[in-house]
Write an enzyme that holds these catalytic residues in place. Sequence first.
Site, PDB file in Angstrom:
ATOM      1  N   HIS A  61       4.796   5.618   8.272  1.00 57.81           N
ATOM      2  CA  HIS A  61       5.551   4.412   7.955  1.00 57.81           C
ATOM      3  C   HIS A  61       6.163   4.593   6.505  1.00 57.81           C
ATOM      4  O   HIS A  61       6.454   3.867   5.707  1.00 57.81           O
ATOM      5  CB  HIS A  61       4.919   3.227   7.727  1.00 57.81           C
ATOM      6  CG  HIS A  61       4.205   2.757   9.142  1.00 57.81           C
ATOM      7  ND1 HIS A  61       4.836   2.519  10.260  1.00 57.81           N
ATOM      8  CD2 HIS A  61       3.008   2.835   9.810  1.00 57.81           C
ATOM      9  CE1 HIS A  61       4.111   2.181  11.232  1.00 57.81           C
ATOM     10  NE2 HIS A  61       3.092   2.476  10.943  1.00 57.81           N
ATOM     11  N   ASN A 134       3.587  -3.493  15.024  1.00 57.39           N
ATOM     12  CA  ASN A 134       4.475  -2.733  15.412  1.00 57.39           C
ATOM     13  C   ASN A 134       5.663  -3.756  16.390  1.00 57.39           C
ATOM     14  O   ASN A 134       5.580  -4.720  16.552  1.00 57.39           O
ATOM     15  CB  ASN A 134       4.078  -1.491  16.263  1.00 57.39           C
ATOM     16  CG  ASN A 134       3.391  -0.395  15.231  1.00 57.39           C
ATOM     17  OD1 ASN A 134       3.930  -0.039  14.254  1.00 57.39           O
ATOM     18  ND2 ASN A 134       2.488   0.369  15.829  1.00 57.39           N
ATOM     19  N   TYR A 344      -6.196   1.368   5.668  1.00 55.17           N
ATOM     20  CA  TYR A 344      -4.842   0.895   4.835  1.00 55.17           C
ATOM     21  C   TYR A 344      -5.145   0.641   3.417  1.00 55.17           C
ATOM     22  O   TYR A 344      -4.485   1.155   2.670  1.00 55.17           O
ATOM     23  CB  TYR A 344      -4.281  -0.421   5.497  1.00 55.17           C
ATOM     24  CG  TYR A 344      -3.427  -0.120   6.823  1.00 55.17           C
ATOM     25  CD1 TYR A 344      -4.176   0.460   7.870  1.00 55.17           C
ATOM     26  CD2 TYR A 344      -2.220  -0.560   6.776  1.00 55.17           C
ATOM     27  CE1 TYR A 344      -3.261   0.890   9.025  1.00 55.17           C
ATOM     28  CE2 TYR A 344      -1.665  -0.481   8.081  1.00 55.17           C
ATOM     29  CZ  TYR A 344      -2.266   0.359   9.017  1.00 55.17           C
ATOM     30  OH  TYR A 344      -1.343   0.566  10.053  1.00 55.17           O
TER      31      TYR A 344
END
Length: 489
Positions: A61, A134, A344
């Site tokens: 990303h 997404n 993350y």
Amino acid sequence: MREATVTQGQGPLTTEAGAPVADNQNSESAGVGGPVLVQDQSLLEKLAHFNRERIPERVVHARGAGAYGTFTVTADVSRWTRARFLSEVGKRTETFLRFSTVAGNLGAPDAVRDPRGFALKFYTEDGNYDLVGNNTPVFFVRDAIKFPDFIHTQKRDPYTGSQEPDNAWDFWGLSSESTHQVTWLFGDRGIPASYRHMNGYGSHTYQWNNAAGEIFWVKYHFKTDQGIRTLTAEEAARLAGADPDSHQRDLREAIERGEYPSWTVQAQIMPAADAENYRFNPFDLTKVWPHEDYPPIEIGKLELNRNPENIFAEVEQSIFSPAHFVPGIGPSPDKMLQGRLFAYGDAHRYRVGINADHLPVNRPHAAEARTYSRDGLLYDGRHGGTKNYEPNSFGGPAQTGQPLWQPTGVSGATGHHEAPAHAEDDDFVQAGNLYRLMPEDAKERLIANLADSIAGVSRDDIAQRAIDNFRKADEDFGKRLDEAVRARR
């Protein structure tokens, strides 16, 4: 020395320490034409900062754009969740949404065949809630232990330095669970025409819990109000070469014109008791919940209405973590989600720093963060001289004793277990259903897109294994793809 030009009202140019800069046009030197002096600290500070002004790009990303907006509740969902930002119709919450491609690096073009990240931050009164999704409702793998391997197949090969069809199709052919997502990716929606003209999905299953302590499982859908628009492979190739920044530019300019993009927010809601015997594993990220089983319910509207002032500070340094929950919302047993709860945040701690949550785009806007974390890179001293331990008797913040989400039961021995199988679980049924839903012209484009990619594979066994997965999804799908690949090879 040329006199400095100062814009009225801004004051003099200074160093990072606040000292005024005498000359920002000429380095200090030993005489006219002589070597530059190390005592010119303004020069050294400027060069040193320039060398460090880009933090490491995201591994995935990396290429993205973002905007601020507002989420407005349009339906009463209090019977399912006690989340305060969802508590009443008409309630508005500030948001920040970052769009992105997955595989490309920071300099890659926007118009490529790739999933699009749809990462949304809600600045709620109970702290920030991050929903990381997404533009597809499913993903390539169902267990986080496979995620690094999958991403390695999408990135540059360590020997060639290029993205290699051999790597992608070797992995996909050996990982049949990817068949559903690959069918999405190579279909018409694989290349959105813009960020405004695509849907977003939370993709994972999440827990909602209400004031009575009841548990519900939920999936989020963001349906674009601009309508779905996509690019063919040929259109995308031209656009990527002519305007690599096409999607970023489109989003920014639409907001500048006052054409604020919006999405209708929906939720599929499953009572907890349904999960164990549902026909598919409801926590499998490679599968959807058919709408006839759990119809999407409209819960709100999302509008983007303000551009960032500084892309680096607000888009590149923005961080999102699915572990950022608020009371009334929590995780599910989804094994990909469970891995991402750690991964993350860990990526942000490495990339932006341990105090990334202190940056304006990341810190709570409608609440105050009260922690005992101190020090570290870029710590701003916000805690002053208050105590840095708990419990304490000096009036520091204390635990509430009220969990954000409800506990779920577990049983059995620890071990490396596959996800539990449900009655209709396999890796091909939903990919076949998706194929059979497509009109004939969309099937033709899907076959052509897949064949163009598979034809670039160097080994026949890799190509055949990939084709066989689509044949297991639908006999016609596999037969036509086999013929198209043979014609190209």
